[in-house]
Scaffold this motif. Structure first.
Motif, PDB file in Angstrom:
ATOM      1  N   ASN A  10       0.856  -1.225  -0.068  1.00 42.87           N
ATOM      2  CA  ASN A  10      -0.003  -0.008   0.208  1.00 42.87           C
ATOM      3  C   ASN A  10       0.879   1.454   0.105  1.00 42.87           C
ATOM      4  OD1 ASN A  10      -2.632  -1.259   0.119  1.00 42.87           O
ATOM      5  ND2 ASN A  10      -1.980  -2.035   2.304  1.00 42.87           N
ATOM      6  N   LEU A  11       2.129   1.103   0.175  1.00 42.47           N
ATOM      7  CA  LEU A  11       2.903   2.248   0.146  1.00 42.47           C
ATOM      8  C   LEU A  11       3.108   2.968  -1.313  1.00 42.47           C
ATOM      9  CD1 LEU A  11       5.523   1.168   2.858  1.00 42.47           C
ATOM     10  CD2 LEU A  11       3.655   2.862   3.113  1.00 42.47           C
ATOM     11  N   ASN A  12       2.622   2.041  -2.251  1.00 40.42           N
ATOM     12  CA  ASN A  12       2.699   2.546  -3.439  1.00 40.42           C
ATOM     13  C   ASN A  12       1.572   3.781  -3.858  1.00 40.42           C
ATOM     14  OD1 ASN A  12       1.150   0.116  -3.195  1.00 40.42           O
ATOM     15  ND2 ASN A  12       0.412   0.398  -5.344  1.00 40.42           N
ATOM     16  N   LEU A  13       0.784   3.678  -2.608  1.00 42.56           N
ATOM     17  CA  LEU A  13      -0.369   4.600  -2.919  1.00 42.56           C
ATOM     18  C   LEU A  13      -0.152   5.961  -2.113  1.00 42.56           C
ATOM     19  CD1 LEU A  13      -3.609   2.328  -3.023  1.00 42.56           C
ATOM     20  CD2 LEU A  13      -2.376   3.314  -5.000  1.00 42.56           C
ATOM     21  N   LEU A  14       1.089   6.083  -1.423  1.00 42.15           N
ATOM     22  CA  LEU A  14       1.418   7.460  -0.769  1.00 42.15           C
ATOM     23  C   LEU A  14       0.850   8.492  -1.768  1.00 42.15           C
ATOM     24  CD1 LEU A  14       4.780   6.791   0.831  1.00 42.15           C
ATOM     25  CD2 LEU A  14       2.522   6.955   2.054  1.00 42.15           C
ATOM     26  N   GLY A  15       0.461   9.506  -0.852  1.00 41.14           N
ATOM     27  CA  GLY A  15      -0.087  10.619  -1.621  1.00 41.14           C
ATOM     28  C   GLY A  15      -1.276  10.554  -1.664  1.00 41.14           C
ATOM     29  N   THR A  16      -2.001   9.645  -2.036  1.00 36.19           N
ATOM     30  CA  THR A  16      -3.510   9.433  -2.069  1.00 36.19           C
ATOM     31  C   THR A  16      -3.878   8.712  -1.041  1.00 36.19           C
ATOM     32  OG1 THR A  16      -3.484   7.961  -3.708  1.00 36.19           O
ATOM     33  CG2 THR A  16      -3.640  10.059  -4.727  1.00 36.19           C
ATOM     34  N   ARG A  17      -3.366   7.802  -0.390  1.00 39.92           N
ATOM     35  CA  ARG A  17      -3.788   6.827   0.543  1.00 39.92           C
ATOM     36  C   ARG A  17      -3.803   7.521   1.972  1.00 39.92           C
ATOM     37  NH1 ARG A  17       0.083   2.585   3.560  1.00 39.92           N
ATOM     38  NH2 ARG A  17      -1.470   1.569   4.941  1.00 39.92           N
ATOM     39  N   GLU A  18      -4.783   7.583   2.473  1.00 40.05           N
ATOM     40  CA  GLU A  18      -5.005   8.250   3.774  1.00 40.05           C
ATOM     41  C   GLU A  18      -4.361   9.285   4.179  1.00 40.05           C
ATOM     42  OE1 GLU A  18      -6.513   5.198   7.010  1.00 40.05           O
ATOM     43  OE2 GLU A  18      -5.072   4.157   5.622  1.00 40.05           O
ATOM     44  N   PRO A  19      -4.513  10.366   3.485  1.00 43.18           N
ATOM     45  CA  PRO A  19      -3.479  11.509   3.342  1.00 43.18           C
ATOM     46  C   PRO A  19      -3.455  12.177   4.807  1.00 43.18           C
ATOM     47  CG  PRO A  19      -5.275  11.978   1.896  1.00 43.18           C
ATOM     48  CD  PRO A  19      -5.523  10.833   2.115  1.00 43.18           C
ATOM     49  N   GLU A  20      -4.798  12.014   5.389  1.00 49.79           N
ATOM     50  CA  GLU A  20      -4.663  12.711   6.908  1.00 49.79           C
ATOM     51  C   GLU A  20      -3.651  11.950   7.837  1.00 49.79           C
ATOM     52  OE1 GLU A  20      -7.024  11.266   5.106  1.00 49.79           O
ATOM     53  OE2 GLU A  20      -7.808   9.556   6.531  1.00 49.79           O
ATOM     54  N   ILE A  21      -3.521  10.737   7.463  1.00 50.92           N
ATOM     55  CA  ILE A  21      -2.604   9.879   8.316  1.00 50.92           C
ATOM     56  C   ILE A  21      -1.016   9.843   7.752  1.00 50.92           C
ATOM     57  CG2 ILE A  21      -1.988   7.432   9.076  1.00 50.92           C
ATOM     58  CD1 ILE A  21      -5.027   7.151   9.103  1.00 50.92           C
ATOM     59  N   TYR A  22      -1.138   9.659   6.314  1.00 47.45           N
ATOM     60  CA  TYR A  22       0.289   9.208   5.539  1.00 47.45           C
ATOM     61  C   TYR A  22       0.658  10.748   4.998  1.00 47.45           C
ATOM     62  CZ  TYR A  22      -0.571   4.672   6.915  1.00 47.45           C
ATOM     63  OH  TYR A  22      -0.793   3.530   7.643  1.00 47.45           O
ATOM     64  N   GLY A  23       0.175  11.721   4.998  1.00 48.61           N
ATOM     65  CA  GLY A  23       0.427  12.908   4.024  1.00 48.61           C
ATOM     66  C   GLY A  23       0.175  12.810   2.644  1.00 48.61           C
ATOM     67  N   ARG A  24       0.876  14.045   2.042  1.00 46.67           N
ATOM     68  CA  ARG A  24       0.518  14.134   0.342  1.00 46.67           C
ATOM     69  C   ARG A  24       1.720  13.878  -0.333  1.00 46.67           C
ATOM     70  NH1 ARG A  24      -4.703  14.894  -0.584  1.00 46.67           N
ATOM     71  NH2 ARG A  24      -5.746  15.994   1.249  1.00 46.67           N
ATOM     72  N   LYS A  25       2.891  13.382   0.332  1.00 46.98           N
ATOM     73  CA  LYS A  25       4.044  12.971  -0.615  1.00 46.98           C
ATOM     74  C   LYS A  25       3.697  11.748  -1.076  1.00 46.98           C
ATOM     75  CE  LYS A  25       7.353  16.280   1.306  1.00 46.98           C
ATOM     76  NZ  LYS A  25       8.329  16.416   2.305  1.00 46.98           N
ATOM     77  N   THR A  26       4.207  11.503  -2.423  1.00 47.19           N
ATOM     78  CA  THR A  26       4.174  10.282  -3.032  1.00 47.19           C
ATOM     79  C   THR A  26       5.462   9.295  -2.836  1.00 47.19           C
ATOM     80  OG1 THR A  26       5.190  11.124  -4.909  1.00 47.19           O
ATOM     81  CG2 THR A  26       3.088  11.252  -4.968  1.00 47.19           C
ATOM     82  N   LEU A  27       5.243   8.095  -3.186  1.00 52.28           N
ATOM     83  CA  LEU A  27       6.383   7.381  -2.834  1.00 52.28           C
ATOM     84  C   LEU A  27       7.691   7.870  -3.820  1.00 52.28           C
ATOM     85  CD1 LEU A  27       7.715   4.546  -1.929  1.00 52.28           C
ATOM     86  CD2 LEU A  27       6.752   3.354  -3.980  1.00 52.28           C
ATOM     87  N   ARG A  28       7.339   8.473  -4.961  1.00 55.37           N
ATOM     88  CA  ARG A  28       8.437   8.807  -5.767  1.00 55.37           C
ATOM     89  C   ARG A  28       9.040   9.922  -5.051  1.00 55.37           C
ATOM     90  NH1 ARG A  28       7.860   7.151 -10.926  1.00 55.37           N
ATOM     91  NH2 ARG A  28       8.847   5.135 -10.308  1.00 55.37           N
ATOM     92  N   ASP A  29       8.078  10.932  -4.226  1.00 59.37           N
ATOM     93  CA  ASP A  29       8.712  12.188  -3.539  1.00 59.37           C
ATOM     94  C   ASP A  29       9.474  11.345  -2.332  1.00 59.37           C
ATOM     95  OD1 ASP A  29       7.289  14.145  -4.856  1.00 59.37           O
ATOM     96  OD2 ASP A  29       5.524  13.612  -3.515  1.00 59.37           O
ATOM     97  N   LEU A  30       9.159  10.530  -1.805  1.00 62.00           N
ATOM     98  CA  LEU A  30       9.923   9.517  -0.934  1.00 62.00           C
ATOM     99  C   LEU A  30      11.299   9.503  -1.517  1.00 62.00           C
ATOM    100  CD1 LEU A  30       8.605   7.132   1.701  1.00 62.00           C
ATOM    101  CD2 LEU A  30      10.833   6.661   0.518  1.00 62.00           C
ATOM    102  N   GLU A  31      11.259   8.526  -2.459  1.00 62.43           N
ATOM    103  CA  GLU A  31      12.484   8.094  -3.143  1.00 62.43           C
ATOM    104  C   GLU A  31      13.602   9.090  -3.386  1.00 62.43           C
ATOM    105  OE1 GLU A  31      10.753   3.810  -4.838  1.00 62.43           O
ATOM    106  OE2 GLU A  31      11.157   5.240  -6.154  1.00 62.43           O
ATOM    107  N   ARG A  32      12.819  10.322  -4.122  1.00 63.75           N
ATOM    108  CA  ARG A  32      13.829  11.310  -4.276  1.00 63.75           C
ATOM    109  C   ARG A  32      14.523  11.928  -3.004  1.00 63.75           C
ATOM    110  NH1 ARG A  32      10.069  14.789  -6.614  1.00 63.75           N
ATOM    111  NH2 ARG A  32       9.588  13.272  -8.120  1.00 63.75           N
ATOM    112  N   GLU A  33      13.719  12.286  -2.042  1.00 64.39           N
ATOM    113  CA  GLU A  33      14.426  12.543  -0.870  1.00 64.39           C
ATOM    114  C   GLU A  33      15.426  11.754  -0.242  1.00 64.39           C
ATOM    115  OE1 GLU A  33      11.712  14.671   2.113  1.00 64.39           O
ATOM    116  OE2 GLU A  33      10.185  15.319   0.642  1.00 64.39           O
ATOM    117  N   VAL A  34      14.931  10.746  -0.124  1.00 62.37           N
ATOM    118  CA  VAL A  34      15.690   9.567   0.438  1.00 62.37           C
ATOM    119  C   VAL A  34      17.121   9.260  -0.189  1.00 62.37           C
ATOM    120  CG1 VAL A  34      16.157   7.182   1.054  1.00 62.37           C
ATOM    121  CG2 VAL A  34      14.021   8.249   1.556  1.00 62.37           C
ATOM    122  N   GLY A  35      17.042   9.510  -1.882  1.00 64.03           N
ATOM    123  CA  GLY A  35      17.907   9.304  -2.633  1.00 64.03           C
ATOM    124  C   GLY A  35      18.863  10.448  -2.617  1.00 64.03           C
ATOM    125  N   SER A  36      18.772  11.748  -2.253  1.00 62.50           N
ATOM    126  CA  SER A  36      19.431  12.957  -2.136  1.00 62.50           C
ATOM    127  C   SER A  36      20.032  12.759  -0.745  1.00 62.50           C
ATOM    128  CB  SER A  36      18.556  14.260  -2.621  1.00 62.50           C
ATOM    129  OG  SER A  36      18.383  14.840  -1.629  1.00 62.50           O
TER     130      SER A  36
END
Ligand code: DQA
Length: 150
Positions: A10-36
């Motif tokens: 379900n982490l592939n749906l980050l950004g749209t999955r229960e945004p009030e709990i998991y926020g609005r950032k997507t898995l791509r955003d996560l990968e970009r921030e972690v990568g940098s």
């Protein structure tokens, strides 16, 4: 230092999955921030996400010679997957358990249970993407400590 970053169901749906709990950032955003962040720490990272327990286990096996450490958010598998726990033991690499949310202080008693906790050397929860950055920092500190003792 090579680090495999694993994200579970379900982490592939980050950004749209229960945004009030998991926020609005997507898995791509996560990968970009972690990568940098990893680049700043002179680490190479490989990202893997799957909704399937067996696929996560296969990836842990596949990466066992490439990776020096694992950062894993097993998502719901955290709470009951003895197969992922066994896979972490089998590959015998230092692992960090991470969660976006504060699993110990959320709804549902089942979230307080982690069957991977005691096979991981680090655990970071509740800091959103920051939990992953903290895990990388911890592995960088371990690396520095090893160098010092050589
Ligand atoms: C999660 C917490 C789990 O309880 C949940 O099932 C998830 C995400 C987190 O990152 O906060 O899917 O691992």
């Amino acid at each position: 230092m090579n680090v495999l970053i694993v994200n579970g169901p379900n982490l592939n749906l980050l950004g749209t999955r229960e945004p009030e709990i998991y926020g609005r950032k997507t898995l791509r955003d996560l990968e970009r921030e972690v990568g940098s962040h990893a680049r700043k720490l002179r680490m190479r990272v490989r990202f893997f996400q799957s909704n399937h327990e067996g696929a996560i286990i296969d990836e842990l096996h596949r990466s066992r010679r490439w990776a020096d450490a694992i950062v894993i958010n097993p998502a719901a598998f955290t709470h009951y997957s003895y197969a992922i726990r066994d896979a972490l033991l089998a590959v015998a690499l230092p692992a960090a358990e991470v969660h976006l949310t504060d699993v110990d202080n959320r709804e549902g008693d089942f979230r307080k249970i982690s069957v991977v906790r005691d096979v991981c050397v680090h655990r970071f929860t509740g800091a959103g993407i920051g939990s992953y950055l903290q895990a990388l920092d911890a592995f960088a500190a371990d690396r520095a400590a090893r160098k010092k003792h050589r």
